[in-house]
Design a protein around this motif. Structure first.
Motif, PDB file in Angstrom:
ATOM      1  N   CYS A   1       0.844  -1.193   0.000  1.00 56.66           N
ATOM      2  CA  CYS A   1       0.000   0.000   0.000  1.00 56.66           C
ATOM      3  C   CYS A   1       0.883   1.248   0.000  1.00 56.66           C
ATOM      4  O   CYS A   1       1.742   1.413   0.859  1.00 56.66           O
ATOM      5  CB  CYS A   1      -0.921   0.001   1.223  1.00 56.66           C
ATOM      6  SG  CYS A   1      -2.006   1.439   1.280  1.00 56.66           S
TER       7      CYS A   1
ATOM      8  N   CYS B   1       0.002   3.461   3.278  1.00 57.60           N
ATOM      9  CA  CYS B   1       0.351   3.107   4.664  1.00 57.60           C
ATOM     10  C   CYS B   1       1.390   1.989   4.788  1.00 57.60           C
ATOM     11  O   CYS B   1       1.645   1.524   5.899  1.00 57.60           O
ATOM     12  CB  CYS B   1      -0.908   2.786   5.463  1.00 57.60           C
ATOM     13  SG  CYS B   1      -1.670   1.217   5.047  1.00 57.60           S
TER      14      CYS B   1
ATOM     15  N   CYS C   1      -5.847  -2.987   0.753  1.00 62.29           N
ATOM     16  CA  CYS C   1      -4.984  -2.864   1.919  1.00 62.29           C
ATOM     17  C   CYS C   1      -5.826  -3.202   3.139  1.00 62.29           C
ATOM     18  O   CYS C   1      -6.881  -2.601   3.356  1.00 62.29           O
ATOM     19  CB  CYS C   1      -4.455  -1.440   2.008  1.00 62.29           C
ATOM     20  SG  CYS C   1      -3.632  -1.097   3.567  1.00 62.29           S
TER      21      CYS C   1
ATOM     22  N   CYS D   1      -5.727   0.290   5.709  1.00 64.47           N
ATOM     23  CA  CYS D   1      -6.449   1.535   5.413  1.00 64.47           C
ATOM     24  C   CYS D   1      -7.604   1.315   4.438  1.00 64.47           C
ATOM     25  O   CYS D   1      -8.329   2.238   4.114  1.00 64.47           O
ATOM     26  CB  CYS D   1      -5.491   2.605   4.903  1.00 64.47           C
ATOM     27  SG  CYS D   1      -4.967   2.377   3.192  1.00 64.47           S
TER      28      CYS D   1
HETATM   29 ZN   LIG Z   1      -3.067   1.082   3.265  1.00 61.49          ZN
END
Ligand SMILES: [Zn+2]
Length: 161
Positions: free
Chosen positions: A98, A101, A131, A134
């Motif tokens: 990701c 994050c 992800c 998030c």
């Molecule tokens: Zn993420």
């Protein structure tokens, strides 16, 4: 076996674009707004390679491994990291992490993202990844194509998929 694909980085706030690119290549790269050189200099609490543009880090005694980045341009910065560590294309795992994050993304069932991505994307794409942290959803869109070209350029590869 000690693979270069397991290398982890910590980037200074000034190196956000570089951090994003390392994530695109699949490298675990921490990049936090609260990051400070002082904290990083507080010795090796993490086995991360510090990416820095701070002169006093270069000149100081740092127990943590670091790379001093000289270029202002993200693409050149990325080259500096790749060349310094001898990373080759096969060490990378593009589009596996990701960008927002730093978490590894996972493939998900197409049906599970319906309503969460634009309709035309859902109708034209068959591969989706999310992800777990998030919840951002990824699909092979135009941005990925552009990124792939940049990666090929980075490693001087000509072939396209
Ligand atoms: Zn993420």
């Amino acid at each position: 076996m000690n693979s270069k694909s397991d290398i982890c980085f910590a980037a200074e706030p000034a190196l956000g674009k570089l951090a994003k690119w390392l994530r695109i290549l699949g490298f675990d790269t921490s990049y936090e707004p609260g990051f400070s050189v002082e904290k990083a200099m507080d010795s090796g609490r993490k086995k991360r390679i510090l990416l820095t543009r701070t002169e006093r880090v270069r000149n100081g005694k740092l127990s943590q491994e670091f790379i001093f980045i000289t270029s202002n341009h993200p693409f050149e910065q990325l080259k500096e990291v790749i060349h310094t560590l001898g990373i080759v294309y096969t060490d990378t795992r593009p589009f596996s992490r990701c960008i927002r994050c730093n978490t590894r993304i996972q493939s998900v069932d197409k049906d599970s993202v319906q309503g969460n991505v634009p309709d035309y994307i859902w109708q034209t794409c068959d591969m989706f990844q999310t992800c777990g942290r998030c919840r951002r959803i990824y699909w092979p869109g135009s941005h990925t194509e552009r990124s792939r070209d940049i990666i090929m350029r980075l490693f001087d590869r000509n072939e396209k998929r």
